[in-house]
Design an enzyme around this catalytic site. Sequence first.
Site, short mmCIF file in Angstrom:
data_model
loop_
_atom_site.label_atom_id
_atom_site.label_comp_id
_atom_site.label_asym_id
_atom_site.label_seq_id
_atom_site.Cartn_x
_atom_site.Cartn_y
_atom_site.Cartn_z
N ARG B 39 0.80 -1.22 0.00
CA ARG B 39 0.00 0.00 0.00
C ARG B 39 0.84 1.27 0.00
O ARG B 39 0.50 2.24 -0.66
CB ARG B 39 -0.99 -0.03 1.15
CG ARG B 39 -2.23 -0.74 0.72
CD ARG B 39 -2.96 -1.52 1.73
NE ARG B 39 -3.92 -2.39 1.04
CZ ARG B 39 -3.62 -3.58 0.53
NH1 ARG B 39 -2.38 -4.05 0.62
NH2 ARG B 39 -4.53 -4.28 -0.10
N ASP B 147 -17.75 6.58 7.79
CA ASP B 147 -16.48 5.85 7.69
C ASP B 147 -15.35 6.87 7.64
O ASP B 147 -15.58 8.04 7.32
CB ASP B 147 -16.47 4.97 6.42
CG ASP B 147 -15.49 3.81 6.51
OD1 ASP B 147 -15.94 2.67 6.72
OD2 ASP B 147 -14.27 4.06 6.39
C1 LIG Z 1 -14.25 -4.38 7.30
S1 LIG Z 1 -15.04 -2.79 7.15
C2 LIG Z 1 -16.52 -3.07 8.06
C3 LIG Z 1 -17.77 -2.67 7.31
C4 LIG Z 1 -19.10 -3.10 7.94
N1 LIG Z 1 -19.28 -2.53 9.26
C5 LIG Z 1 -19.20 -4.62 8.03
O1 LIG Z 1 -19.14 -5.17 9.12
O2 LIG Z 1 -19.36 -5.24 6.99
C6 LIG Z 1 -13.99 -1.80 8.18
C7 LIG Z 1 -14.10 -0.29 7.92
O3 LIG Z 1 -13.55 0.42 9.04
C8 LIG Z 1 -13.11 1.68 8.56
N2 LIG Z 1 -12.24 2.30 9.58
C9 LIG Z 1 -10.99 1.95 9.94
N3 LIG Z 1 -10.52 2.76 10.91
C10 LIG Z 1 -11.51 3.66 11.18
C11 LIG Z 1 -11.65 4.76 12.08
N4 LIG Z 1 -10.64 5.11 12.91
N5 LIG Z 1 -12.79 5.46 12.07
C12 LIG Z 1 -13.81 5.11 11.25
N6 LIG Z 1 -13.75 4.09 10.38
C13 LIG Z 1 -12.60 3.36 10.35
C14 LIG Z 1 -12.44 1.31 7.26
O4 LIG Z 1 -12.34 2.42 6.40
C15 LIG Z 1 -13.35 0.20 6.70
O5 LIG Z 1 -14.24 0.70 5.74
#
Ligand SMILES: C[S@@+](CC[C@H](N)C(=O)[O-])C[C@H]1O[C@@H](n2cnc3c(N)ncnc32)[C@H](O)[C@@H]1O
Lengths: 129, 284
Positions: B39, B147
Site C-alpha cells: 500500500r 467511515d
Molecule cells: C471491514 S469494514 C466493516 C464494514 C461493515 N461494518 C461490516 O461489518 O461489513 C472496516 C471499515 O472500518 C473503517 N475504519 C478503519 N478505521 C476507522 C476509524 N478510525 N474510524 C472510522 N472508520 C474506520 C475502514 O475504512 C473500513 O471501511
Amino acid sequence: MAEDQKKRVLLVEDAGLVRMYYREALQGAGFDVDEALNGIEALEKLLTAPVDLLIVDVNMPQMDGLTFIRTLRRQTPAIASIPVLITSTESSPQDIHAARIAGANFYLTKPVGQEQLVLHARILSGCVA
Amino acid sequence: MPADVPPVTGEEFRVLCEFLYRRTGMVFTEAKRYYVQRRVTERLQATGFTSYAHYFARLRADSGDEIEQLINAFTVNETYFYREEHQLRCLTSDLLRERIRTKPRGRPIRIWSVPCSTGEEPYSIAIWLLENWPEVDAYDIDIVGSDIDTQVLDAARAGVFGKRALMHLPPRLVNQYLEPLDGEQWRIVEDLRQSVSFSTVNLVEMAETRAHGRFDVIFCRNVLIYFDDASRRLAAENLYENLEPGGFICLGHAESMSRISPLFDVCRYADAIVYQRPMEGARG
Ligand SMILES: C[S@@+](CC[C@H](N)C(=O)[O-])C[C@H]1O[C@@H](n2cnc3c(N)ncnc32)[C@H](O)[C@@H]1O
C-alpha cells in the site's frame, strides 16, 4: 386488475422509506402508483394527470396534508372530487375531526399495515374485487 | 512506468505504522509487512516520490490530501449485504421495540452504521426495516452511514454493487430494491439512496463522533478487530456518548465489549448479544 382498468393512486408522502413501503403494497395489489413529496408537487401532478385515489400524509414540509386537502377541494370538480385517504401518526379524535372538516374521506393511524392500506385503497378507489 | 520504490527498512516501517496508528487507531504489526509495503508503494508511485523520507515529510506537512489518500489505501473495506443477519433480526424483534417503549412521541429513530464501508450495511438496515418492521411508517427513521475512508463513502453514495456484495441478499429483494445496470452491476433505487445519509468520521476522534449526535442503535462491526486495546477503548467511549441512554450498540461476531469497556450493560436476546448504554439514573 387488468392493465387498462388499473386504478391510479397518487401517494403524497415526504419520507422515502414510507413511500417505498406503501408503494410496494399498492403495486403488489395491482395499483398504478405515482408519488409526490408534498402538497405542492401533488397539486401540480393532478393538473396533468388526475387519479382515482390520493393517499396523503398529514405531516409534510412545504404544504401539510390538511392544507393540501383544503386546496384540493377548491379545484375544478374533476380534481376536487378525488377521494382522499389520510395516514397520520396522530390518533386523537380532534386530529381525525380536523381531517374530516378539511375534506378527507377516511383516516388511518400509523402504523398502517400493508394489508390494511390495500383494503382501504380498494374500497375508496372503487375497485370491484 | 512508475518510479521504482525500494522496500521499507525496519525504521521506516515503524514510523509509518506509528503514523497510521495515531491517525486511525489501526495497528499494523510485522506480520502485516507485505500488506503495508504494497500500500505504501502504491502511494509513493501515485505521488511520484522515490524516498520514504520525502514522502513522510509530505505527510507531516499535511499538504494536499495525502493523509486522506494514505488512510484510504490502508483500510480494509470488506463488507456485504445482510452480513450477520441475526443482528438485523434482533434489531426489529427486540431493540427497536425496546427503544420505542421509552421514546417521547414524535422523536425520530436514529440508527448509525459506523464504519459503513461501501454502504452495504446501512442499505441492508433500510431494506430489513422495510421488509420486517410493520411499524416502519410510524416513525421518522434516520439511517446514517459513516467511515474514515472518503473513497468508500463516494461508492456508498453512488450505491452501485456487484454480485459479490449481493450474494446473501435474496433475489426477490435485489429485484425490488436495486435496478440492474448491466449483467454485473446493480444500483440501489433512488428512494432508498435518499433514505440513507453518509458522512466522514474517525472513531478515535471525539470531536468527530460528537458532531454526529445521539443514536438509538449503533452498528459498529468489524473495525475494532483492526485496533489495539487502547484505541478500542477510545472508540467505545466515544460511541457511548453517541448513544441515547438505553440505546444499543452491536459489534461484529469476533468482538466483545466486555473485554473493551465496563460502561455498557450486556443484553442477551434470542438472536444476538448486544450492549446497552444504561438508562439515566440506573446506576449510582
Ligand atoms: C471491514 S469494514 C466493516 C464494514 C461493515 N461494518 C461490516 O461489518 O461489513 C472496516 C471499515 O472500518 C473503517 N475504519 C478503519 N478505521 C476507522 C476509524 N478510525 N474510524 C472510522 N472508520 C474506520 C475502514 O475504512 C473500513 O471501511
